[in-house]
Scaffold this active site. Structure first.
Site, mmCIF file in Angstrom:
data_model
loop_
_atom_site.group_PDB
_atom_site.id
_atom_site.type_symbol
_atom_site.label_atom_id
_atom_site.label_comp_id
_atom_site.label_asym_id
_atom_site.label_seq_id
_atom_site.Cartn_x
_atom_site.Cartn_y
_atom_site.Cartn_z
ATOM 1 N N LYS A 1 -3.997 7.827 3.565
ATOM 2 C CA LYS A 1 -4.523 7.275 2.307
ATOM 3 C C LYS A 1 -5.989 6.862 2.485
ATOM 4 O O LYS A 1 -6.801 7.037 1.576
ATOM 5 C CB LYS A 1 -3.692 6.073 1.849
ATOM 6 N N THR B 1 -4.656 2.299 -1.871
ATOM 7 C CA THR B 1 -3.723 1.223 -1.538
ATOM 8 C C THR B 1 -4.390 0.174 -0.658
ATOM 9 O O THR B 1 -5.350 0.487 0.071
ATOM 10 C CB THR B 1 -2.498 1.804 -0.787
ATOM 11 N N ASP B 2 -3.844 -1.033 -0.671
ATOM 12 C CA ASP B 2 -4.391 -2.087 0.204
ATOM 13 C C ASP B 2 -4.160 -1.772 1.679
ATOM 14 O O ASP B 2 -4.838 -2.321 2.551
ATOM 15 C CB ASP B 2 -3.807 -3.462 -0.150
ATOM 16 N N GLU B 3 -3.200 -0.874 1.976
ATOM 17 C CA GLU B 3 -2.883 -0.585 3.385
ATOM 18 C C GLU B 3 -4.032 0.083 4.125
ATOM 19 O O GLU B 3 -4.016 0.155 5.352
ATOM 20 C CB GLU B 3 -1.618 0.270 3.487
ATOM 21 N N TYR C 1 0.766 6.945 7.288
ATOM 22 C CA TYR C 1 0.626 6.887 5.813
ATOM 23 C C TYR C 1 -0.714 6.256 5.440
ATOM 24 O O TYR C 1 -1.498 6.827 4.668
ATOM 25 C CB TYR C 1 1.778 6.082 5.189
#
Ligand code: NAD
Ligand code: DAU
Length: 332
Positions: free
Chosen positions: A153, A125-127, A149
């Site tokens: 990730k 994910t971009d996060e 989260y």
């Protein structure tokens, strides 16, 4: 080709599987799919066809290495979607996130290594990059995740890369921006707001609503993932974006308009802890090297998505009321 899809009963994984079985993304007509999913609160067996001659469903936990070693032989590739995916839940408690996202990914990759699986796509994910005030992240940007989260990730993303670098496992990693579309759990912004409005309730905007996200239709994300599966390089990372950046308030106004409501239905609520201000991806690499281009215009995608929730109350009501009860009890 025989494909194992983890998390294939969730929002994005189930879209990918339904599309593949329908012959989408140029998948070979004889592609067989095994969905491996724990069916947590976020997974729903009904997101997939009840029966299909090229689909097998196995309920299981990513952390169950014995089961994976039994199941994986004979599969050519894995597309790894399974994860705990909701930031607010990770703020309430990060344990399941570290277990599933970090440990579960390592257990899966270890089993893949010992089962002769030739290819893995890890859906990140971009996060993992954190938050960016201006400009856009390239794949070389350092990882500075902010929520539990995002940190879990980022851990899984680095573990995936390590299985390529250390063991030579053919792993590619995708880092995508915010997805929207049908079958998304009503805990996430767009389905939460649409379903609240359908029930005559206000929409809770966190903080001042100035946070910005880059929105991509789930079908475009899945198209990118299949492209990476087919043509991506070992050990390579691919950002997947849309360029469609919106302030939460702008998105909220669009949802209100599509639902026939106005700004009086906005309720400003306490901000999310550690709330990332802005995400923005530079996805030149996947566009130039693999020929990726998103195909769903936002105006059409968001209108169809709102209509889908209007037409499918049976799908979201149970999940929504379970989430509301948990929230009221302070569990989320
Ligand atoms: P989701 O929460 O809708 O689905 C997750 C699925 O994983 C569920 O079916 C759940 O039952 C399953 N699962 C959870 N824990 C498991 C475990 N221990 N073992 C086996 N299965 C388990 O998530 P989503 O929104 O579809 O996201 C899928 C993937 O894409 C995630 O890895 C997420 O980080 C990533 N991603 C999501 C977005 C987005 O906007 N939703 C954007 C970029 C990347
Ligand atoms: O960027 C990719 C990520 O997008 C994925 O990795 C995550 O799995 C996915 O959940 C999503 O994370 P976000 O935190 O960006 O999505 P969410 O829908 O939870 O929130 C979007 C924005 O809206 C965020 O700024 C918080 C805000 N928000 C969210 C909810 C649920 C609100 O203002 N009110 C809400 O009720």
């Amino acid at each position: 080709m025989r494909l194992l899809v983890t998390g294939g009963a969730g929002f994005i994984g189930s879209h990918y599987v339904r599309s593949l079985l329908d012959g989408g993304y140029g998948a070979a007509p004889d592609t067989r799919v095994t969905v491996f999913d724990k069916l947590t609160y976020a997974g729903n067996r009904d997101n997939l066809p009840a029966a299909h001659d090229r689909l097998d469903f196995v309920r299981g936990d990513l952390c169950d290495g014995d089961l994976l070693r039994e199941l994986l032989p004979g599969h050519d590739a894995i597309v790894h979607f399974a994860a705990e995916s909701h930031v607010d839940r990770s703020v309430a408690g990060g344990g399941d996130f570290v277990r599933t996202n970090a440990l579960g990914t390592q257990v899966l990759l270890e089993a893949a290594l010992h089962s002769g699986v030739e290819r893995v796509v890890h859906v990140s994910t971009d996060e993992v990059y954190g938050s960016i005030d201006e400009g856009a992240w390239t794949e070389e940007w350092p990882l500075l995740p902010n929520s539990p989260y995002a940190a879990s990730k980022a851990s899984s993303d680095l573990i995936a890369r390590s299985y390529w670098r250390t063991h030579g496992l053919d792993v590619s990693i995708t880092r995508c921006s915010n997805n929207y579309g049908p079958y998304q759990h009503p805990e996430k912004l767009i389905p939460r707001f649409v379903t609240n409005l359908l029930e005559g309730r206000k929409v809770p905007v966190y903080g001042d609503g100035r946070n910005r996200r880059e929105w991509l239709h789930v079908d475009d994300h899945c198209r990118a993932i299949h492209l990476v599966l087919a043509k991506g390089g070992a050990g390579e990372i691919y950002n997947v974006g849309s360029g469609n950046e919106l302030e939460n308030l702008q998105l909220t106004e669009r949802v209100l308009e599509l639902c026939g409501a106005d700004a009086s239905m906005i309720e400003y609520v306490e901000d999310r802890k550690g709330h990332d201000l802005r995400y923005s991806l530079d996805d030149t690499k996947i566009r130039e090297r693999l020929g990726y281009a998103p195909q769903v215009p936002f105006d059409r995608g968001i209108a169809e998505t709102v209509a889908w929730y209007q037409d499918n109350p049976m799908w979201w009501k149970a999940a929504k009321h379970r989430a509301d009860t948990e929230q009221a009890a302070g569990a989320v």
